[in-house]
Write an enzyme that holds these catalytic residues in place. Structure first.
Site, PDB file in Angstrom:
ATOM      1  N   ASP A   1      -5.798  -0.327  -2.066  1.00  0.00           N
ATOM      2  CA  ASP A   1      -6.392  -1.561  -2.835  1.00  0.00           C
ATOM      3  C   ASP A   1      -7.822  -1.948  -2.205  1.00  0.00           C
ATOM      4  O   ASP A   1      -7.802  -2.115  -1.040  1.00  0.00           O
ATOM      5  CB  ASP A   1      -5.611  -2.558  -3.096  1.00  0.00           C
ATOM      6  CG  ASP A   1      -5.551  -3.646  -2.029  1.00  0.00           C
ATOM      7  OD1 ASP A   1      -5.027  -3.254  -1.009  1.00  0.00           O
ATOM      8  OD2 ASP A   1      -5.819  -4.647  -2.207  1.00  0.00           O
TER       9      ASP A   1
ATOM     10  N   PHE B   1     -13.807   1.995   4.723  1.00  0.00           N
ATOM     11  CA  PHE B   1     -12.690   1.678   3.974  1.00  0.00           C
ATOM     12  C   PHE B   1     -12.467   2.445   3.051  1.00  0.00           C
ATOM     13  O   PHE B   1     -13.158   3.371   2.098  1.00  0.00           O
ATOM     14  CB  PHE B   1     -13.186   0.349   3.204  1.00  0.00           C
ATOM     15  CG  PHE B   1     -12.127  -0.441   2.440  1.00  0.00           C
ATOM     16  CD1 PHE B   1     -11.149  -1.243   3.504  1.00  0.00           C
ATOM     17  CD2 PHE B   1     -12.244  -0.445   1.206  1.00  0.00           C
ATOM     18  CE1 PHE B   1     -10.149  -1.935   2.775  1.00  0.00           C
ATOM     19  CE2 PHE B   1     -11.036  -1.288   0.803  1.00  0.00           C
ATOM     20  CZ  PHE B   1     -10.022  -1.894   1.412  1.00  0.00           C
ATOM     21  N   VAL B   2     -11.171   2.702   2.522  1.00  0.00           N
ATOM     22  CA  VAL B   2     -10.639   3.669   1.398  1.00  0.00           C
ATOM     23  C   VAL B   2      -9.781   2.969   0.367  1.00  0.00           C
ATOM     24  O   VAL B   2      -8.927   1.916   0.782  1.00  0.00           O
ATOM     25  CB  VAL B   2     -10.026   4.873   2.043  1.00  0.00           C
ATOM     26  CG1 VAL B   2     -11.022   5.863   2.645  1.00  0.00           C
ATOM     27  CG2 VAL B   2      -8.810   4.707   2.945  1.00  0.00           C
TER      28      VAL B   2
ATOM     29  N   GLY C   1       0.778  -1.209  -0.073  1.00  0.00           N
ATOM     30  CA  GLY C   1      -0.017   0.045  -0.159  1.00  0.00           C
ATOM     31  C   GLY C   1       0.879   1.469  -0.254  1.00  0.00           C
ATOM     32  O   GLY C   1       0.365   2.359  -0.442  1.00  0.00           O
TER      33      GLY C   1
ATOM     34  N   ASP D   1      -4.826   1.471  10.656  1.00  0.00           N
ATOM     35  CA  ASP D   1      -6.274   0.964  11.075  1.00  0.00           C
ATOM     36  C   ASP D   1      -6.333   0.508  12.450  1.00  0.00           C
ATOM     37  O   ASP D   1      -6.339   1.361  13.266  1.00  0.00           O
ATOM     38  CB  ASP D   1      -6.554  -0.024  10.184  1.00  0.00           C
ATOM     39  CG  ASP D   1      -8.175  -0.416   9.883  1.00  0.00           C
ATOM     40  OD1 ASP D   1      -8.403  -1.318  10.937  1.00  0.00           O
ATOM     41  OD2 ASP D   1      -8.841  -0.113   9.056  1.00  0.00           O
TER      42      ASP D   1
ATOM     43  N   LYS E   1      -7.056   5.912  11.057  1.00  0.00           N
ATOM     44  CA  LYS E   1      -8.309   5.781  11.532  1.00  0.00           C
ATOM     45  C   LYS E   1      -8.392   5.582  13.055  1.00  0.00           C
ATOM     46  O   LYS E   1      -8.424   4.667  13.599  1.00  0.00           O
ATOM     47  CB  LYS E   1      -8.903   4.597  10.816  1.00  0.00           C
ATOM     48  CG  LYS E   1      -9.098   4.640   9.295  1.00  0.00           C
ATOM     49  CD  LYS E   1      -9.756   3.187   8.991  1.00  0.00           C
ATOM     50  CE  LYS E   1      -9.871   3.249   7.664  1.00  0.00           C
ATOM     51  NZ  LYS E   1     -10.268   1.736   7.147  1.00  0.00           N
TER      52      LYS E   1
ATOM     53  N   GLU F   1       4.202   4.047   6.023  1.00  0.00           N
ATOM     54  CA  GLU F   1       2.986   3.140   5.985  1.00  0.00           C
ATOM     55  C   GLU F   1       1.655   3.979   5.281  1.00  0.00           C
ATOM     56  O   GLU F   1       1.756   5.188   5.320  1.00  0.00           O
ATOM     57  CB  GLU F   1       2.507   2.871   7.266  1.00  0.00           C
ATOM     58  CG  GLU F   1       1.194   2.158   7.671  1.00  0.00           C
ATOM     59  CD  GLU F   1       1.439   0.557   6.873  1.00  0.00           C
ATOM     60  OE1 GLU F   1       1.416   0.689   5.627  1.00  0.00           O
ATOM     61  OE2 GLU F   1       0.860  -0.379   7.465  1.00  0.00           O
ATOM     62  N   ASP F   2       0.798   3.311   4.668  1.00  0.00           N
ATOM     63  CA  ASP F   2      -0.250   4.041   3.838  1.00  0.00           C
ATOM     64  C   ASP F   2      -1.358   4.493   4.661  1.00  0.00           C
ATOM     65  O   ASP F   2      -1.839   5.402   4.816  1.00  0.00           O
ATOM     66  CB  ASP F   2      -0.564   3.333   2.726  1.00  0.00           C
ATOM     67  CG  ASP F   2      -1.053   1.767   3.105  1.00  0.00           C
ATOM     68  OD1 ASP F   2      -0.829   1.209   4.384  1.00  0.00           O
ATOM     69  OD2 ASP F   2      -1.596   0.828   2.300  1.00  0.00           O
TER      70      ASP F   2
ATOM     71  N   ARG G   1      -5.097   0.635  -6.703  1.00  0.00           N
ATOM     72  CA  ARG G   1      -3.862   1.116  -6.195  1.00  0.00           C
ATOM     73  C   ARG G   1      -3.274   2.541  -7.027  1.00  0.00           C
ATOM     74  O   ARG G   1      -2.438   3.248  -6.788  1.00  0.00           O
ATOM     75  CB  ARG G   1      -2.813   0.223  -6.143  1.00  0.00           C
ATOM     76  CG  ARG G   1      -3.099  -0.887  -5.264  1.00  0.00           C
ATOM     77  CD  ARG G   1      -1.746  -1.785  -4.974  1.00  0.00           C
ATOM     78  NE  ARG G   1      -2.018  -2.881  -4.218  1.00  0.00           N
ATOM     79  CZ  ARG G   1      -1.959  -3.180  -2.789  1.00  0.00           C
ATOM     80  NH1 ARG G   1      -2.057  -2.241  -2.040  1.00  0.00           N
ATOM     81  NH2 ARG G   1      -2.444  -4.348  -2.631  1.00  0.00           N
TER      82      ARG G   1
HETATM   83  P1  XMP Z   1      -3.767  -2.604  10.824  1.00  0.00           P
HETATM   84  O1  XMP Z   1      -5.194  -2.964  11.192  1.00  0.00           O
HETATM   85  O2  XMP Z   1      -2.781  -3.697  11.171  1.00  0.00           O
HETATM   86  O3  XMP Z   1      -4.048  -2.438   9.144  1.00  0.00           O
HETATM   87  O4  XMP Z   1      -3.419  -1.067  11.265  1.00  0.00           O
HETATM   88  C1  XMP Z   1      -3.254  -1.829   8.336  1.00  0.00           C
HETATM   89  C2  XMP Z   1      -3.222  -2.454   7.066  1.00  0.00           C
HETATM   90  O5  XMP Z   1      -4.387  -2.683   6.900  1.00  0.00           O
HETATM   91  C3  XMP Z   1      -4.828  -2.317   5.434  1.00  0.00           C
HETATM   92  N1  XMP Z   1      -5.878  -1.312   5.599  1.00  0.00           N
HETATM   93  C4  XMP Z   1      -6.326  -0.790   4.574  1.00  0.00           C
HETATM   94  N2  XMP Z   1      -6.412  -1.070   3.193  1.00  0.00           N
HETATM   95  N3  XMP Z   1      -8.160   0.329   2.728  1.00  0.00           N
HETATM   96  C5  XMP Z   1      -7.440  -0.391   2.301  1.00  0.00           C
HETATM   97  O6  XMP Z   1      -7.097  -0.553   1.168  1.00  0.00           O
HETATM   98  C6  XMP Z   1      -8.460   0.804   4.074  1.00  0.00           C
HETATM   99  O7  XMP Z   1      -9.207   1.491   4.373  1.00  0.00           O
HETATM  100  C7  XMP Z   1      -7.609  -0.086   4.885  1.00  0.00           C
HETATM  101  N4  XMP Z   1      -7.650   0.087   6.101  1.00  0.00           N
HETATM  102  C8  XMP Z   1      -6.454  -0.911   6.550  1.00  0.00           C
HETATM  103  C9  XMP Z   1      -3.319  -1.316   4.799  1.00  0.00           C
HETATM  104  O8  XMP Z   1      -2.454  -2.372   4.090  1.00  0.00           O
HETATM  105  C10 XMP Z   1      -2.764  -1.061   6.080  1.00  0.00           C
HETATM  106  O9  XMP Z   1      -1.136  -1.093   5.942  1.00  0.00           O
HETATM  107 MG    MG Z   2      -0.409  -1.291   3.737  1.00  0.00          MG
END
Ligand code: XMP
Ligand code: MG
Length: 179
Positions: free
Chosen positions: A163, A156-157, A49, A107, A135, A103-104, A169
């Site tokens: 993706d 979700f984005v 990401g 969450d 988030k 990081e992208d 992406r």
């Molecule tokens: P955690 O829960 O470990 O998640 O903090 C982080 C990873 O989960 C993916 N992620 C998303 N990917 N849209 C996405 O396309 C979203 O809204 C989303 N939320 C979490 C992402 O890869 C991130 O590194």
């Molecule tokens: Mg990621």
């Protein structure tokens, strides 16, 4: 620029435009340039990401750096599985080095809290985190993020590296799942 896009079975609406993202990335890079002046960090791109965010950030940086890539997996479709698997590791030694994790999105924070724990075992000089998105309502694990692009609702984005089942992406803007 389309206001609505469809990826497989889901529809997404525009949330952050390319111009808004680029302005914010530049502002983050300006701060990082001040903080890393005179240093030579390893910029650690968390695949997949973060590839676009990393590419945009490093081109604004004005300090010497190296780039490394790691890959973890915790997501299936639009939900975190709560388990993180490391799929690809780093080549370089990080003992004594400054590491800037890129990081992208944060969450639950599970991926990054694990990644930081693992990095710490290798005794880097410092670890900082830059995440384009956060988030806050979803956060469950302790993650000290030093540079945050945007705090967003728990929806979700996709786009700008993110993706939905590997699609989207390539989009220059960020889109939010339409209810
Ligand atoms: P955690 O829960 O470990 O998640 O903090 C982080 C990873 O989960 C993916 N992620 C998303 N990917 N849209 C996405 O396309 C979203 O809204 C989303 N939320 C979490 C992402 O890869 C991130 O590194
Ligand atoms: Mg990621």
């Amino acid at each position: 620029m389309n206001e609505l896009i469809t990826l497989n079975d889901k529809t997404f609406e525009i949330y952050l435009t390319e111009a808004e993202i680029q302005a914010r990335v530049k502002a983050l890079a300006d701060r990082i340039n001040v903080d890393y002046k005179g240093r030579k960090p390893i910029v650690l791109c968390i695949l997949n990401g973060s590839f676009i965010f990393t590419a945009d950030l490093v081109r604004h940086f004005n300090f010497p750096l190296t780039v490394e890539f790691v890959r973890y997996s915790s997501y299936r479709g639009t939900e975190s599985t709560g388990r993180v698997t490391k799929i690809l590791g780093m080549k370089s030694e990080i003992a004594g080095k400054d590491v800037l994790i890129v990081e992208d999105i944060i969450d639950t924070g599970y991926t990054l809290s694990n990644a930081v724990k693992e990095l710490m075992r290798q005794h880097p000089a410092s670890v900082k985190i830059a995440s384009l998105l956060l988030k806050p309502e979803a956060l469950k694990h302790d993650v000290a993020c030093n540079y945050i692009g945007f705090s967003i609702p728990n929806k979700f984005v996709v786009g700008y590296g993110l993706d939905y089942d590997e699609l989207g992406r390539d989009l220059p803007s960020i889109y939010q799942l339409k209810e």
